[in-house]
Scaffold this motif. Structure first.
Motif, PDB file in Angstrom:
ATOM      1  N   ASP A 448       0.821  -1.216   0.000  1.00 11.73           N
ATOM      2  CA  ASP A 448       0.000   0.000   0.000  1.00 11.73           C
ATOM      3  C   ASP A 448       0.853   1.263   0.000  1.00 11.73           C
ATOM      4  O   ASP A 448       0.349   2.370  -0.123  1.00 11.73           O
ATOM      5  N   THR A 451       0.292   3.130  -3.438  1.00  9.05           N
ATOM      6  CA  THR A 451      -1.010   3.590  -3.911  1.00  9.05           C
ATOM      7  C   THR A 451      -0.903   5.073  -4.255  1.00  9.05           C
ATOM      8  O   THR A 451      -0.010   5.781  -3.771  1.00  9.05           O
ATOM      9  N   TYR A 466      -3.792  -0.857  -9.902  1.00 12.12           N
ATOM     10  CA  TYR A 466      -3.032  -1.176  -8.692  1.00 12.12           C
ATOM     11  C   TYR A 466      -3.813  -0.724  -7.458  1.00 12.12           C
ATOM     12  O   TYR A 466      -3.976  -1.486  -6.495  1.00 12.12           O
ATOM     13  N   ASP A 467      -4.289   0.520  -7.479  1.00 11.04           N
ATOM     14  CA  ASP A 467      -5.080   1.038  -6.356  1.00 11.04           C
ATOM     15  C   ASP A 467      -6.285   0.144  -6.087  1.00 11.04           C
ATOM     16  O   ASP A 467      -6.607  -0.167  -4.932  1.00 11.04           O
ATOM     17  N   LEU A 469      -6.750  -3.056  -6.759  1.00 11.12           N
ATOM     18  CA  LEU A 469      -6.370  -4.348  -6.179  1.00 11.12           C
ATOM     19  C   LEU A 469      -6.018  -4.216  -4.703  1.00 11.12           C
ATOM     20  O   LEU A 469      -6.381  -5.080  -3.893  1.00 11.12           O
ATOM     21  N   ILE A 470      -5.362  -3.131  -4.355  1.00 12.12           N
ATOM     22  CA  ILE A 470      -5.018  -2.912  -2.950  1.00 12.12           C
ATOM     23  C   ILE A 470      -6.284  -2.701  -2.123  1.00 12.12           C
ATOM     24  O   ILE A 470      -6.427  -3.251  -1.023  1.00 12.12           O
ATOM     25  N   TYR A 485      -4.981 -10.962  -4.713  1.00 13.07           N
ATOM     26  CA  TYR A 485      -5.063  -9.548  -5.092  1.00 13.07           C
ATOM     27  C   TYR A 485      -3.696  -8.881  -4.923  1.00 13.07           C
ATOM     28  O   TYR A 485      -3.259  -8.081  -5.769  1.00 13.07           O
ATOM     29  N   ALA A 489      -1.141  -7.193  -7.576  1.00 14.03           N
ATOM     30  CA  ALA A 489      -0.697  -5.805  -7.408  1.00 14.03           C
ATOM     31  C   ALA A 489       0.821  -5.702  -7.515  1.00 14.03           C
ATOM     32  O   ALA A 489       1.351  -4.805  -8.201  1.00 14.03           O
TER      33      ALA A 489
END
Length: 535
Positions: A448, A451, A466-467, A469-470, A485, A489
């Protein structure tokens, strides 16, 4: 905490002369008879404010002066701290903490649930400028408040009375209790902060904490002195009467001090001395859940081209670098280090290897040519910035030579730790040294970081997928899906070459045998508050 690392690796050693420390020590034996522990902690800290700090060396001071709802004991377990107990709702969303009635600040005033509510909302307030605000996004409406989409009163932390704190989360978070002993979750005093502003955490007179020690002296760029806080709720279990934390990044002097027997431990020794010290059985090396890497400013040409970023990463011989450092580090083939459990085995193994351990110059040159820089022709000079440290210098010089094989001119610039932090935060760099050690044992503590809303993402890189999936991983209760997930990412992060992982940290330390009952966490914290000196 999710922590910025100052040194190339971390070592526990101590000081050459009383004059070097800024304190006139006769010898360590005199100090030990008074339960005085002397430790070289690292560079002058940029922040000692729990809500603003992101550096490990400063965190090791903060954890001695403050305490969260929970604390870490000498065996590495999360145990009750300011909260004597807590309950969790069946859906895992609501936590109710009960503050000890004998919890006090170092000036004798009671620690209350209101102090926690204030501190957490202060860190989430965008006006505070906390790079770690996202660490509190687990709390309901925490991110919305930070983004100006909700009011402070909407945030899911509320003092029901002076001793009861109710916390509501966005989604069940299996490691939330562990987060409550992380510095960003520590309480701070509203009256102190409002009266003294940004300067409250720079003066021992106003640096009021609630932990086992209190600050009594800060000689800037020299040392910080902590004395036992007799108002601490568990003061009876603290044996040390004083801790003197030397602020130094002179590795040679650190080793000389330890060898002279005038200090009890320190961080930072010359890398060239490690083989000898290993042969003599004077150092210990343990895994550290952390990654040493370079940031690339993805919005600064030529790094806007992914092929350039990939070429630079592939040109690095990571095996050569870890051999140069001599402390049993491992080449980084991804960003998340070894030592974190995945679905059924180590996450690093499950996620796979994205980078070679040795250089792939042929592919790197091909990519650079495709990007319009055949044999480096037309490529602007690249500046690598790093904080002053012999180990960082060695790594930078090695990479400078590796990139020269691509025909690229590389300039090296070293600077004070605080200056490096400021330049990275302002994104005033081309390539910058960085390092990260986890806040808790989970891949999320690394992933994270990048992000688009992370205050610690200094790459100028962002990716909506990416954001997403986080965010999915943070809300997913099924462990297998959650890990998948995060695997996806990391793949996006690595295949976009937003960063250049170099190696996985180890913890290298020297410590006198007469220091007992301490705990050094694989997350990087030095829990010396439980130590005692026995001779």
């Amino acid at each position: 905490m999710k922590k910025r690392i100052v040194a190339t690796f971390i070592l526990v050693a101590f000081l050459v002369t009383g004059l070097f420390l800024g304190v006139n020590f006769k010898n360590a034996a005199v100090a030990s008879s008074r339960q005085v522990f002397t430790y070289i902690n690292g560079s002058e800290p940029r922040y000692l404010d729990p809500g603003l700090n992101t550096a490990l060396d400063a965190a090791n001071i903060i954890i001695n002066v403050f305490e969260g709802l929970t604390r870490v004991d000498a065996k590495g377990r999360t145990v009750p701290g300011m909260a004597e107990k807590w309950t969790v709702s069946k859906d895992g969303l609501t936590y109710t903490f009960y503050i000890r009635k004998n919890a006090k600040w170092s000036d004798g005033k009671p620690v209350t649930a209101y102090d926690f509510e204030y501190a957490w909302k202060r860190a989430l307030d965008p006006n505070t400028g906390s790079e770690y605000a996202y660490q509190l996004f687990y709390i309901k409406n925490g991110q919305k408040f930070y983004e100006g989409k909700a009011k402070a009163s909407d945030v899911g932390v509320k003092a029901l009375n002076s001793t009861t704190l109710q916390v509501t989360l966005e989604a069940p978070t299996p490691y939330f209790i562990d987060l409550t002993n992380f510095p960003t979750y520590f309480p701070v005093r509203k009256d102190i902060v409002q009266k003294y502003g940004d300067k409250w955490a720079t003066d021992p007179k106003t640096y009021i904490g609630n932990g086992p020690f209190k600050m009594t002296k800060w000689v800037h760029n020299s040392y910080i002195e902590l004395e036992k806080n007799n108002n601490y709720w568990d003061a009876k279990s603290i044996t040390l009467q004083k801790m003197i934390l030397k602020l130094s990044n002179d590795n040679n002097a650190n080793l000389m001090a330890f060898t002279a027997g005038q200090v009890d431990g320190a961080e930072g020794i010359p890398t060239e001395e490690i083989p000898r010290l290993k042969r003599e059985g004077k150092i210990k090396i343990a895994p550290l859940i952390g990654t040493y890497y370079y940031l690339v400013n993805c919005k600064k040409p030529p790094f806007t081209d992914k092929r350039v970023r990939e070429a630079l990463s592939l040109a690095i011989d990571r095996t050569r670098i870890v051999n140069l450092l001599k402390a049993e580090q491992k080449p980084a083939t991804g960003f998340v280090p070894y030592g974190i459990k995945g679905i059924s085995k180590d996450f690093r193994e499950e996620s796979g290897n994205f980078l070679p351990v040795t250089a792939d110059l042929a592919k790197a040159k091909k990519l650079l040519a495709e990007a319009g820089y055949p044999n480096g022709k037309g490529m602007p000079e690249i500046e690598i910035i790093y904080n002053t440290d012999e180990g960082h210098k060695k790594v930078a010089e090695a990479i400078q030579n590796m990139w020269k094989q691509l025909g690229i001119n590389v300039k090296l610039s070293n600077m004070e730790w605080k200056v490096l932090l400021e330049r990275r935060q302002k994104k005033d760099y081309m390539v910058a040294r960085d390092g990260w050690v986890g806040d808790y044992n989970d891949p999320m503590t690394f992933l994270d970081l990048f992000t688009s809303y992370s205050g610690n993402n200094n790459t100028n890189w962002s990716n909506k997928q990416y954001d997403s999936l986080i965010e999915k991983a943070k809300k997913e209760v099924d462990t297998k899906k959650r890990m998948q997930y995060m695997i996806q990412a990391e793949k996006i992060l690595m295949q976009d070459y937003a960063i250049i992982p170099i190696y996985f940290y180890t913890k290298v330390y020297l410590l006198k045998d007469y220091v007992k009952n301490y705990y050094i966490s694989p997350l990087g914290f030095n829990y010396f508050m439980y130590a005692k000196i026995v001779k």
